[in-house]
Every structure is written in structure tokens, then in C-alpha cells.
Design an enzyme around this catalytic site. Structure first.
Site, PDB file in Angstrom:
ATOM      1  CG  ASP A  28      -2.035   1.006   1.129  1.00 53.39           C
ATOM      2  OD1 ASP A  28      -1.749   2.208   0.921  1.00 53.39           O
ATOM      3  OD2 ASP A  28      -3.214   0.615   1.256  1.00 53.39           O
ATOM      4  CB  ILE A  29       1.170   3.964  -2.450  1.00 56.46           C
ATOM      5  CG1 ILE A  29       2.360   4.739  -2.960  1.00 56.46           C
ATOM      6  CG2 ILE A  29      -0.082   4.797  -2.471  1.00 56.46           C
ATOM      7  CD1 ILE A  29       3.518   3.902  -3.385  1.00 56.46           C
ATOM      8  CD  GLU A  87      -8.011   5.785  -1.390  1.00 54.52           C
ATOM      9  OE1 GLU A  87      -7.941   5.826  -0.142  1.00 54.52           O
ATOM     10  OE2 GLU A  87      -7.015   5.780  -2.130  1.00 54.52           O
ATOM     11  CG  HIS A  92      -8.432  -3.395  -1.758  1.00 55.03           C
ATOM     12  ND1 HIS A  92      -9.362  -2.754  -2.535  1.00 55.03           N
ATOM     13  CD2 HIS A  92      -8.212  -2.597  -0.696  1.00 55.03           C
ATOM     14  CE1 HIS A  92      -9.683  -1.600  -1.963  1.00 55.03           C
ATOM     15  NE2 HIS A  92      -9.014  -1.478  -0.843  1.00 55.03           N
ATOM     16  CG  HIS A  94      -6.288  -2.605   3.689  1.00 56.18           C
ATOM     17  ND1 HIS A  94      -5.537  -1.521   3.309  1.00 56.18           N
ATOM     18  CD2 HIS A  94      -7.544  -2.380   3.216  1.00 56.18           C
ATOM     19  CE1 HIS A  94      -6.298  -0.669   2.632  1.00 56.18           C
ATOM     20  NE2 HIS A  94      -7.522  -1.159   2.563  1.00 56.18           N
TER      21      HIS A  94
HETATM   22  P1  AMP Z   1      -9.849   1.427   0.445  1.00 59.80           P
HETATM   23  O1  AMP Z   1     -10.499   1.260  -0.922  1.00 59.80           O
HETATM   24  O2  AMP Z   1     -10.642   2.346   1.326  1.00 59.80           O
HETATM   25  O3  AMP Z   1      -9.567   0.104   1.100  1.00 59.80           O
HETATM   26  O4  AMP Z   1      -8.456   2.151   0.234  1.00 59.80           O
HETATM   27  C1  AMP Z   1      -7.651   1.877  -0.871  1.00 59.80           C
HETATM   28  C2  AMP Z   1      -6.217   1.687  -0.440  1.00 59.80           C
HETATM   29  O5  AMP Z   1      -5.449   1.580  -1.627  1.00 59.80           O
HETATM   30  C3  AMP Z   1      -5.628   2.852   0.372  1.00 59.80           C
HETATM   31  O6  AMP Z   1      -5.014   2.343   1.551  1.00 59.80           O
HETATM   32  C4  AMP Z   1      -4.601   3.464  -0.586  1.00 59.80           C
HETATM   33  O7  AMP Z   1      -3.450   3.949   0.073  1.00 59.80           O
HETATM   34  C5  AMP Z   1      -4.258   2.306  -1.491  1.00 59.80           C
HETATM   35  N1  AMP Z   1      -3.847   2.717  -2.831  1.00 59.80           N
HETATM   36  C6  AMP Z   1      -4.509   3.531  -3.678  1.00 59.80           C
HETATM   37  N2  AMP Z   1      -3.822   3.669  -4.832  1.00 59.80           N
HETATM   38  C7  AMP Z   1      -2.711   2.919  -4.693  1.00 59.80           C
HETATM   39  C8  AMP Z   1      -1.584   2.655  -5.542  1.00 59.80           C
HETATM   40  N3  AMP Z   1      -1.479   3.192  -6.770  1.00 59.80           N
HETATM   41  N4  AMP Z   1      -0.608   1.840  -5.079  1.00 59.80           N
HETATM   42  C9  AMP Z   1      -0.690   1.291  -3.852  1.00 59.80           C
HETATM   43  N5  AMP Z   1      -1.728   1.497  -3.004  1.00 59.80           N
HETATM   44  C10 AMP Z   1      -2.713   2.311  -3.422  1.00 59.80           C
END
Ligand code: AMP
Length: 132
Positions: A28-29, A87, A92, A94
Site C-alpha cells: 500500500d502506497i 476508495e 482488496h 489490507h
Molecule cells: P480502500 O479502498 O478504502 O480500502 O483504500 C484503498 C487503499 O489503496 C488505500 O489504503 C490506498 O493507500 C491504497 N492505494 C490507492 N492507490 C494505490 C496505488 N497506486 N498503489 C498502492 N496502493 C494504493
């Protein structure tokens, strides 16, 4: 196409941790902890509970292997798992190294790592996967 599908296709860079025919894992970035990893099915589905039963089971089994490898790289009590999905509309999980419940609080400020720190973490997890 979701941003995660673009990552799988290599159109957007990521710190890849693992990949097989159906699943993909990368750091995760905006991590809550060193080693915070996202595990995703390659087939793009928004909501995790819309995955086919076998896909959901496979995702969790894939995540298990990754979690065991993260544990070897990052000092922690457990690997916590969370599904938010507010988001990015691509299911996915975590995987987050935790010592206490506050470590998996998504409202906390995210950590910052340099590119080489991210790369080193991803490579270390990948190496552990190779040793399993
Ligand atoms: P959520 O959909 O609420 O679980 O959040 C999406 C997660 O994806 C967040 O923790 C972001 O930091 C992560 N994220 C979004 N874009 C990227 C990316 N390009 N590379 C890695 N992680 C990402």
C-alpha cells in the site's frame, strides 16, 4: 478499468510482493505500517462480497501465505486484516502488521517511506515467500 487492474497490467508502477494466476499482492502506497500490503483478485470486482465463493476463498488463502512472509520481515504481534474498499472499487484485503488495536486505525496519519525503503520491504517479503 480500476487503478488496481492498471497495476496488474503494469501500466501503473507498484511495489509488487507476489503474483499467481488469479491473485496479486503489492505494498500500500499510503501505509499504516511497514509491510502494509494489499491482496487483490486479478478479476476486477468492486465489492469483496460479490466475488465467487471459490475466488473469495482463494484470495484469503493467497493472503495467508503473504501474511506469514510479512511476519518474518516486520516485527509485530500479528498481521491484522481489514477490508474497507471505500476508495478503490476493486476488491482488496489490507494486511497490516500490528502490535495494538490502534495500529489498524485507518483514520490515523499514514506513514511515509522512501522509494528504496518500499523496494527493500517488498523484496524482503518476496524473498520470504520464496523460502516458504
Ligand atoms: P480502500 O479502498 O478504502 O480500502 O483504500 C484503498 C487503499 O489503496 C488505500 O489504503 C490506498 O493507500 C491504497 N492505494 C490507492 N492507490 C494505490 C496505488 N497506486 N498503489 C498502492 N496502493 C494504493
Amino acid at each position: 478499468m480500476s487503478i488496481f487492474t492498471k497495476i496488474i497490467k503494469g501500466e501503473i508502477p507498484c511495489y509488487k510482493v507476489a503474483e499467481d494466476k488469479d491473485y496479486f499482492a503489492f505494498l500500500d502506497i499510503n501505509p499504516l505500517a511497514k509491510g502494509h500490503t494489499l491482496v487483490i483478485p486479478k478479476r476486477e470486482t468492486d465489492y469483496i462480497f460479490d466475488l465467487h465463493d471459490n475466488e473469495l476463498a482463494g484470495l484469503m488463502i493467497f493472503a495467508k501465505k503473504i501474511a506469514k512472509a510479512i511476519e518474518k520481515v516486520v516485527t509485530c504481534k500479528r498481521i491484522g486484516i481489514a477490508v474497507i474498499g471505500l476508495e478503490v472499487p476493486h476488491a482488496h484485503i489490507h494486511l497490516i502488521p500490528i502490535d495494538k488495536v490502534q495500529d489498524i486505525d485507518f483514520s490515523r496519519p499514514k506513514l511515509r517511506f522512501t522509494e528504496s525503503e518500499f523496494r527493500e520491504t517488498a523484496e524482503a517479503i518476496m524473498k520470504e515467500l520464496g523460502n516458504q
